[in-house]
Enzyme design. Structure first.
Site, PDB file in Angstrom:
ATOM      1  N   ASN A 258      -0.361  11.829   0.841  1.00  0.00           N
ATOM      2  CA  ASN A 258       1.070  10.768   0.920  1.00  0.00           C
ATOM      3  C   ASN A 258       0.722  10.436  -0.948  1.00  0.00           C
ATOM      4  O   ASN A 258      -0.561  11.103  -1.571  1.00  0.00           O
ATOM      5  CB  ASN A 258       0.129   8.840   1.239  1.00  0.00           C
TER       6      ASN A 258
ATOM      7  N   LYS B 218      -6.315  -2.161  -0.774  1.00  0.00           N
ATOM      8  CA  LYS B 218      -7.507  -1.168   0.725  1.00  0.00           C
ATOM      9  C   LYS B 218      -7.317  -3.143   0.936  1.00  0.00           C
ATOM     10  O   LYS B 218      -6.983  -3.528   2.380  1.00  0.00           O
ATOM     11  CB  LYS B 218      -8.489  -0.760   0.255  1.00  0.00           C
TER      12      LYS B 218
ATOM     13  N   ASP C 226     -14.092   5.976   2.239  1.00  0.00           N
ATOM     14  CA  ASP C 226     -12.433   6.427   3.369  1.00  0.00           C
ATOM     15  C   ASP C 226     -11.601   7.404   3.651  1.00  0.00           C
ATOM     16  O   ASP C 226     -11.123   7.673   4.340  1.00  0.00           O
ATOM     17  CB  ASP C 226     -11.808   4.964   3.306  1.00  0.00           C
ATOM     18  N   ASP C 227     -11.751   8.285   2.321  1.00  0.00           N
ATOM     19  CA  ASP C 227     -10.977   9.160   1.920  1.00  0.00           C
ATOM     20  C   ASP C 227     -11.617  10.445   2.793  1.00  0.00           C
ATOM     21  O   ASP C 227     -11.056  11.008   3.779  1.00  0.00           O
ATOM     22  CB  ASP C 227     -10.527   9.702   0.641  1.00  0.00           C
TER      23      ASP C 227
ATOM     24  N   ARG D   8      -9.186  10.340  -8.498  1.00  0.00           N
ATOM     25  CA  ARG D   8      -8.066  10.837  -7.267  1.00  0.00           C
ATOM     26  C   ARG D   8      -7.611  10.304  -6.641  1.00  0.00           C
ATOM     27  O   ARG D   8      -7.469  10.084  -5.611  1.00  0.00           O
ATOM     28  CB  ARG D   8      -9.091  12.005  -6.610  1.00  0.00           C
TER      29      ARG D   8
ATOM     30  N   GLU E  82     -13.416   4.366  -3.254  1.00  0.00           N
ATOM     31  CA  GLU E  82     -12.274   5.187  -2.325  1.00  0.00           C
ATOM     32  C   GLU E  82     -12.009   5.781  -3.739  1.00  0.00           C
ATOM     33  O   GLU E  82     -12.082   5.831  -5.079  1.00  0.00           O
ATOM     34  CB  GLU E  82     -11.701   3.641  -2.641  1.00  0.00           C
ATOM     35  N   ASP E  83     -11.293   7.039  -3.935  1.00  0.00           N
ATOM     36  CA  ASP E  83      -9.823   7.841  -4.223  1.00  0.00           C
ATOM     37  C   ASP E  83     -10.855   8.521  -5.477  1.00  0.00           C
ATOM     38  O   ASP E  83     -10.549   7.876  -6.667  1.00  0.00           O
ATOM     39  CB  ASP E  83      -9.046   6.996  -4.957  1.00  0.00           C
TER      40      ASP E  83
ATOM     41  N   TYR F 174       1.239  -1.833   0.243  1.00  0.00           N
ATOM     42  CA  TYR F 174      -0.266   0.315  -0.531  1.00  0.00           C
ATOM     43  C   TYR F 174       0.586   1.533   0.194  1.00  0.00           C
ATOM     44  O   TYR F 174       1.868   1.610  -0.275  1.00  0.00           O
ATOM     45  CB  TYR F 174      -1.512   0.001   1.253  1.00  0.00           C
TER      46      TYR F 174
END
Length: 548
Positions: A409, A175, A269-270, A157, A246-247, A105
């Site tokens: 990150n 993930k 999650d973000d 993203r 996610e993202d 990850y």
């Protein structure tokens, strides 16, 4: 929770045989198949003579891995192992989590996504695109396992790297690997999904090895209809499935979460996971300062999903400790690419309006610090090096123990390194990072930074939701997860500057978070069945332990 057929549990007649068995990563044991199994399962001759223990296999994997010279090569080697022998892969990851998590990850997964077309080997998960409209349920039915957990992205993203299109599939895969390694969610129950709606990344559109749909991104009603069909089909094909967004880019992330959160078992999650891990770090930092949450002033560098998600949860926590909503909101400030978010600025996005306060415009972060005098700065804008020596020194002039969270990150996007944070604050910073950093020696003291990584939160949240059969995932569950995580930081951690538990404790952490989440689900009438007499024991009984 269903338990898949295993070589140790199934009778020989239940299992594939010979080469088909060796090619099934859920069942393959490689050189660990016993003499009796080799005879019973048609493996005689396919394997070399010596029978290895799982530990010997794991030792060999680690020896080979440590001989590789680049993190991307290590990522590829681990991916190959994952495709070949899942039990061994998760044994290696679980037993060496400090060393392996940064490889599967953040930060390595960012580079892996950028190079995904070059390193792609075997498909893992499902790719769903506009051409699948009207047939998404059929496509999901192709998946051979009973999914309880889906991580889905559209690749717009990816981390702080932007639009990587279908290359972003590395994120759901990574993930879900952490769900299994960190919280014991069985890999058979995990389904990575890429909504491949195209990309606006010109470099990828012109890349001969790009794996995805070679067209500009789908948008508007057509995009929403695709997502809606996916959400409907996923819940029909996999009843009770938990879906993690996610993202997704800001313009999709907030809207999709708002659309589905009250009618499906979903979370982002973000937004929510990042919020919980940041709140937990803040609560740990206050143990070192002796301060109260309601006396803090937070200044965020960034005003997107992560920043407003953290601010929302902090506001809820402040209100739970007696502050009014107006008081709590006033203690959270955002800085975006145009400067401080203030009330009189025109054209603010809806998610920023809640944190647009009465204040004269301020164009830069350092001036915002000197004006607002925050107790904590939280970097979530993916602007590498933004916490300059001047920023860190200004925080030290204002605070005896400045709270500095550089959470972006991968490492190239980090606002500052651990060494910079400690050196420019004379070792007084209470520091958390989004990417891993080694301990820092300063003035005869060893300071041990730890990642404010979402892997402390989302695996346990998913475990608790699955174990309780939760119908929804709520902000109250993330609040419970944050307080549980902070409680698991011990005094030795605090004394060495660590705001999170040691990563090798992650399965213990996830079990406790899972129990806290399940308790909320049962208490709020969101769970199926009756409350177990031993909730933590019930959650632990659901956890997959990779072994033969």
């Amino acid at each position: 929770m269903s338990v898949p057929v295993s070589v140790s549990a199934g009778s020989p007649s239940d299992l594939p045989r010979g080469m088909a068995l060796l090619r099934d990563p859920l069942l393959n044991k490689g050189t660990a198949f016993t003499e009796e199994e080799r005879d019973a399962l048609g493996l005689r001759g396919f394997l070399p003579a010596h029978v290895f223990s799982m530990q010997a296999q794991a030792d060999r994997v680690m020896a080979n891995l440590r001989g590789l010279t680049s993190d991307l090569a290590k990522y590829v080697a681990l991916n190959e192992l994952h495709d070949r022998n899942e039990a061994l892969f998760f044994r290696v990851v679980s037993d060496n989590i400090d060393e392996i998590q940064p490889l599967i990850y953040t930060p390595t997964v960012g580079l892996a996504c950028q190079r995904f077309g070059y390193i792609f080997q075997r498909p893992r998960g499902l790719f769903i695109g506009p051409n699948d409209r009207g047939h998404i349920a059929e496509l999901l039915n192709n998946w051979p396992y009973p999914a309880k957990l889906i991580v889905v992205t559209d690749g717009e993203r990816i981390l702080g790297l932007g639009d990587l299109g279908a290359n972003g599939m590395g994120i759901p895969v990574g993930k879900l690997s952490l769900y299994s390694a960190c919280a014991g969610v069985h890999p058979e129950l995990c389904l990575p999904v890429m909504l491949d709606v195209g990309t606006n990344n010109e470099a990828l559109l012109n890349d001969p090895y790009y794996i995805g749909l070679r067209q500009r991104r789908l948008g508007g009603a057509a995009y929403d209809e695709l997502v809606d069909e996916f959400m409907t089909a996923a819940r029909e094909v996999f009843p009770g499935v938990l879906i993690q967004f996610e993202d997704f880019a800001n313009h999709s992330a907030f809207r999709l979460l708002q659309k589905y959160r009250d009618k499906a078992c979903v979370f982002n999650d973000d937004i929510q996971g990042t919020a919980a891990v940041a709140l937990a770090g803040l609560l740990s930092a206050l143990r070192a300062t002796g301060g109260n949450l309601n006396d803090q002033r937070l200044l965020f560098l960034g005003a997107g999903e992560a920043a407003t998600g953290i601010a929302d949860l902090v506001v809820s926590a402040m209100m739970a400790q007696g502050a009014s909503e107006a008081e709590a909101l006033r203690r959270n400030w955002l800085v975006d690419s145009r400067g401080l978010v203030v009330k009189n600025r025109p054209g603010l996005s809806e998610h920023k309006l809640r944190y647009a306060h009465e204040q004269a415009p301020i164009g830069d972060f350092l001036t915002a610090i000197r004006t607002l005098k925050p107790t904590a700065i939280i970097g979530v804008a993916a602007v590498g090096g933004a916490f300059t020596p001047e920023v860190l020194q200004a925080m030290t002039e204002i605070n005896d123990r400045p709270i500095v969270f550089a959470l972006s990150n991968p490492t190239s996007k980090s606002e500052c390194s651990a060494e910079e944070a400690y050196r420019h604050t004379e070792g007084r910073a209470l520091f958390a990072c989004g990417s891993p950093y080694d301990p820092v020696q300063l003035n005869g003291k060893t300071l041990v930074p730890r990642q404010g990584n979402n892997s402390y939160i989302f695996p346990g949240v998913g475990l608790g939701a699955i174990a309780s059969g939760a119908r929804l995932v709520t902000d109250e569950m993330f609040m419970a997860a944050a307080y549980t995580l902070a409680h698991l930081v011990d005094e030795a951690d605090i004394l060495q500057g660590s705001l999170y538990p040691a990563l090798p404790r992650i399965r213990e952490v996830s079990a406790h978070i899972g129990a806290a989440v399940a308790e909320v689900a049962y208490r709020r009438g969101l769970a199926t069945g009756h409350v177990p007499n031993d909730l933590i024991g019930h959650v632990q009984s659901q956890m997959y332990d990779p072994h033969y």
